[in-house]
Scaffold this motif. Sequence first.
Motif, PDB file in Angstrom:
ATOM      1  N   GLY A 147       1.058  -1.206  -0.045  1.00  0.00           N
ATOM      2  CA  GLY A 147      -0.005   0.097   0.360  1.00  0.00           C
ATOM      3  C   GLY A 147       0.818   1.500   0.431  1.00  0.00           C
ATOM      4  O   GLY A 147       0.545   2.329  -0.365  1.00  0.00           O
ATOM      5  N   ASP A 148       2.236   1.266   0.067  1.00  0.00           N
ATOM      6  CA  ASP A 148       3.136   2.357   0.533  1.00  0.00           C
ATOM      7  C   ASP A 148       3.907   2.087  -1.113  1.00  0.00           C
ATOM      8  O   ASP A 148       3.591   1.393  -1.392  1.00  0.00           O
ATOM      9  CB  ASP A 148       3.804   2.039   1.466  1.00  0.00           C
ATOM     10  N   VAL A 149       4.004   3.840  -1.421  1.00  0.00           N
ATOM     11  CA  VAL A 149       4.748   3.425  -2.616  1.00  0.00           C
ATOM     12  C   VAL A 149       5.960   4.841  -2.334  1.00  0.00           C
ATOM     13  O   VAL A 149       5.819   5.827  -1.549  1.00  0.00           O
ATOM     14  CB  VAL A 149       3.707   4.303  -3.976  1.00  0.00           C
ATOM     15  N   THR A 150       7.152   4.460  -3.308  1.00  0.00           N
ATOM     16  CA  THR A 150       8.373   5.321  -3.281  1.00  0.00           C
ATOM     17  C   THR A 150       8.139   5.953  -5.168  1.00  0.00           C
ATOM     18  O   THR A 150       8.383   5.817  -5.505  1.00  0.00           O
ATOM     19  CB  THR A 150       9.635   5.035  -2.966  1.00  0.00           C
ATOM     20  N   ARG A 151       7.725   7.909  -4.546  1.00  0.00           N
ATOM     21  CA  ARG A 151       7.535   8.176  -5.668  1.00  0.00           C
ATOM     22  C   ARG A 151       9.659   8.532  -6.207  1.00  0.00           C
ATOM     23  O   ARG A 151      10.389   9.772  -4.621  1.00  0.00           O
ATOM     24  CB  ARG A 151       6.487   9.156  -5.465  1.00  0.00           C
ATOM     25  N   ILE A 152       9.827   8.474  -7.063  1.00  0.00           N
ATOM     26  CA  ILE A 152      11.153   8.722  -7.641  1.00  0.00           C
ATOM     27  C   ILE A 152      10.960  10.442  -8.732  1.00  0.00           C
ATOM     28  O   ILE A 152      10.155  10.267  -9.838  1.00  0.00           O
ATOM     29  CB  ILE A 152      11.967   8.412  -8.028  1.00  0.00           C
ATOM     30  N   SER A 166      11.701  -9.185  -4.163  1.00  0.00           N
ATOM     31  CA  SER A 166      10.282 -10.200  -4.985  1.00  0.00           C
ATOM     32  C   SER A 166       9.529  -9.256  -3.951  1.00  0.00           C
ATOM     33  O   SER A 166       9.004  -9.013  -3.299  1.00  0.00           O
ATOM     34  CB  SER A 166      10.504 -11.582  -3.848  1.00  0.00           C
ATOM     35  N   GLY A 167       8.003  -8.983  -5.153  1.00  0.00           N
ATOM     36  CA  GLY A 167       6.371  -8.504  -4.780  1.00  0.00           C
ATOM     37  C   GLY A 167       7.316  -6.804  -5.217  1.00  0.00           C
ATOM     38  O   GLY A 167       5.775  -5.668  -4.818  1.00  0.00           O
ATOM     39  N   VAL A 168       7.826  -6.356  -5.194  1.00  0.00           N
ATOM     40  CA  VAL A 168       8.102  -4.727  -5.368  1.00  0.00           C
ATOM     41  C   VAL A 168       8.074  -4.519  -6.886  1.00  0.00           C
ATOM     42  O   VAL A 168       8.679  -5.193  -7.406  1.00  0.00           O
ATOM     43  CB  VAL A 168       9.719  -4.620  -5.011  1.00  0.00           C
ATOM     44  N   ASN A 169       7.333  -3.539  -7.344  1.00  0.00           N
ATOM     45  CA  ASN A 169       6.974  -3.161  -9.073  1.00  0.00           C
ATOM     46  C   ASN A 169       7.319  -2.054  -9.044  1.00  0.00           C
ATOM     47  O   ASN A 169       7.164  -1.108  -7.714  1.00  0.00           O
ATOM     48  CB  ASN A 169       5.926  -3.503  -9.242  1.00  0.00           C
ATOM     49  N   ARG A 170       7.221  -1.392 -10.752  1.00  0.00           N
ATOM     50  CA  ARG A 170       7.813   0.014 -10.192  1.00  0.00           C
ATOM     51  C   ARG A 170       7.000  -0.025 -12.478  1.00  0.00           C
ATOM     52  O   ARG A 170       6.224  -0.248 -12.666  1.00  0.00           O
ATOM     53  CB  ARG A 170       9.360  -0.543 -11.132  1.00  0.00           C
ATOM     54  N   PHE A 171       6.660   1.045 -11.555  1.00  0.00           N
ATOM     55  CA  PHE A 171       5.511   2.174 -13.361  1.00  0.00           C
ATOM     56  C   PHE A 171       6.260   3.619 -12.963  1.00  0.00           C
ATOM     57  O   PHE A 171       6.728   3.896 -12.044  1.00  0.00           O
ATOM     58  CB  PHE A 171       4.307   1.782 -12.845  1.00  0.00           C
ATOM     59  N   VAL A 172       5.411   3.862 -14.416  1.00  0.00           N
ATOM     60  CA  VAL A 172       6.169   5.568 -14.366  1.00  0.00           C
ATOM     61  C   VAL A 172       4.802   6.001 -15.035  1.00  0.00           C
ATOM     62  O   VAL A 172       3.457   5.544 -15.176  1.00  0.00           O
ATOM     63  CB  VAL A 172       6.880   5.425 -15.825  1.00  0.00           C
ATOM     64  N   GLN A 173       4.788   7.294 -13.788  1.00  0.00           N
ATOM     65  CA  GLN A 173       2.776   7.376 -13.550  1.00  0.00           C
ATOM     66  C   GLN A 173       2.678   8.571 -14.934  1.00  0.00           C
ATOM     67  O   GLN A 173       3.962   9.239 -15.790  1.00  0.00           O
ATOM     68  CB  GLN A 173       3.664   8.899 -12.654  1.00  0.00           C
TER      69      GLN A 173
END
Length: 191
Positions: A147-152, A166-173
């Motif tokens: 539920g938490d996200v890290t935004r770069i 494991s379980g960490v996904n990445r996307f571009v807003q």
Amino acid sequence: MAEINPTYLAKDTMKQVRSMFLQDPQLPSVQLQQILGPSSYAALKEEILSLPYKKECDPLLHSFKSAKPPKRLLALLQSNELFSFLAAVTGEDVLSLSPSVLCIGWKDYTLINDKAVEKPGIDVILDFSDDWDDAWGGSIVYAPGTGDVTRIAPSGNTLIIVERKSGVNRFVQYINHHAGKKTRCFVIATV
């Protein structure tokens, strides 16, 4: 070849960067500004911005433009200097990087999708996004599934190193209409 800022190559600095990288055990990461010398960054940025980009769109997965990495970038990403630096920061042996050069603008994005699950690894991101407003979107976001996200946020001449467990996904807003005709270009290489 583009030169890494010598300040980052000092042993004491590498120890400090490693300490920062390990601060969040769930998502080890660090952002290093001014990673390249000014003339190296300017030359590489000019080359990156002038590449012949090709639009790639699968509405359920992504919309962006990509290009083949130029020789100057490949020389930097395959240099012993960078491999040694990454090994000192991550504690992992780095033998090669697989780069993707992306350029995104209005209506571009990537999504988390079961069809495109990434294996755990280390992302090495070199950002060429000068003068980018956070309100336009386009941040690279890491979601560990809690539920938490890290935004770069976009920031030019910045090297971002993120360990995706494991379980960490990445996307571009999604980039909204406020970006107008502005684009942001960056390189994502995976260890």
